[in-house]
Motif scaffolding. Structure first.
Motif: not given
Length: 278
Positions: A22, A24-26, A28
């Motif tokens: 993932a 830094e913005n989540g 994946e």
């Protein structure tokens, strides 16, 4: 020249070994396992494998300092153990409240502080938490108490000034008659209630009791001039007690003393101790 093996061992991993990573913005994304940053801290494949085996062994074990939060199915013993691990004392009397300077007339009631300790223990608070809350809350209570006292004093002065504006020189007599009427109707219990509620400081209440005084103290008020030659009042009795015929043992006049005592008995019928109502 010694080759850099730190990256070389990772390159031996198959290219079809991928993992999800993932950002830094989540979000994946798939990446090659050989490029995963967690592997960079291991210099050899053996180190990486040993770390993996150790991690597997730790699964299910509680790390040092870990405290498990009780669940809904846990009983009071598990909850007590949890609170104890956080630092709650074994009993409510284990909380020590800090000493605080209090203003004159302010009393810290022991039953309330004991109630605070009991509730803090029930909630599982630590001594430091309770001490901090106490030091924050008590000054607020004392400030509020001081404000109420000032307000009550201002009200008393305002109401007394209102009485003076109406009755002028008769104000002391009005106050005396009102007090005696209240005492005759309800005794000490009524006087205490008037004091605690501040009702006895209101001009309207004082005037009301003064108006009914001739009814409830009819014998005393109507007969007060008998044998005196002047209106009987507490102010007059105070003046007479300063007279040498009453106050000076060498000049004491038994007839004069008897008259003063009879005056008190007429003003305050019942249990009477000379001078106790001055």
């Amino acid at each position: 020249m010694t080759p850099n093996t730190n990256k070389k061992w990772q390159m031996t991993l198959p290219e079809d070994w991928t993992v999800k990573q993932a950002d830094e913005n989540g979000v994946e994304t798939e990446m090659l396992l050989r490029d995963h940053p967690v592997l960079a801290k291991y210099t050899t494949k053996d180190e990486a494998v040993k770390a993996l085996v150790h991690a597997q062994r730790m699964i299910g074990k509680s790390p040092e300092g870990y405290v498990r939060m009780p669940g809904d199915d846990d009983g009071p013993e598990e909850l007590a153990a949890f609170y104890g691990a956080l630092g709650r004392p074994e009993a409510a009397d284990g909380y020590e409240l800090p000493n605080m300077d209090v203003p004159d007339g302010f009393e810290i009631r022991e039953d309330l502080t004991n109630g605070l300790r009991q509730k803090a223990h029930e909630l599982g608070l630590t001594p430091k938490q309770v001490s901090g809350l106490y030091e924050w809350f008590m000054p607020l209570v004392m400030d509020a108490h001081h404000g109420i006292e000032n307000e009550a004093q201002t009200m008393r002065e305002t109401e007394l000034e209102s009485l003076r504006s109406i009755h002028r020189g008769d104000t002391p007599s009005i106050l005396d008659h009102a007090m005696r009427a209240a005492e005759a109707i309800g005794g000490d219990d009524l006087l205490t209630a008037l004091d605690k509620t501040n009702a006895g400081n209101h001009a309207a209440v004082i005037n009301a009791f003064a108006k009914i005084a001739p009814l409830v103290l009819e014998g005393g008020l109507r007969g007060s001039t008998k044998g005196w030659g002047e209106d009987l009042s507490i102010e007059r009795l105070r003046e007479m007690m300063k007279d040498p015929r009453f106050s000076d043992p060498s000049k004491r006049d038994s007839t004069f003393v008897k008259k003063v005592n009879e005056g008190f008995e007429m003003l305050y019928p019942g249990d009477y101790v000379p001078g106790s109502r001055l």
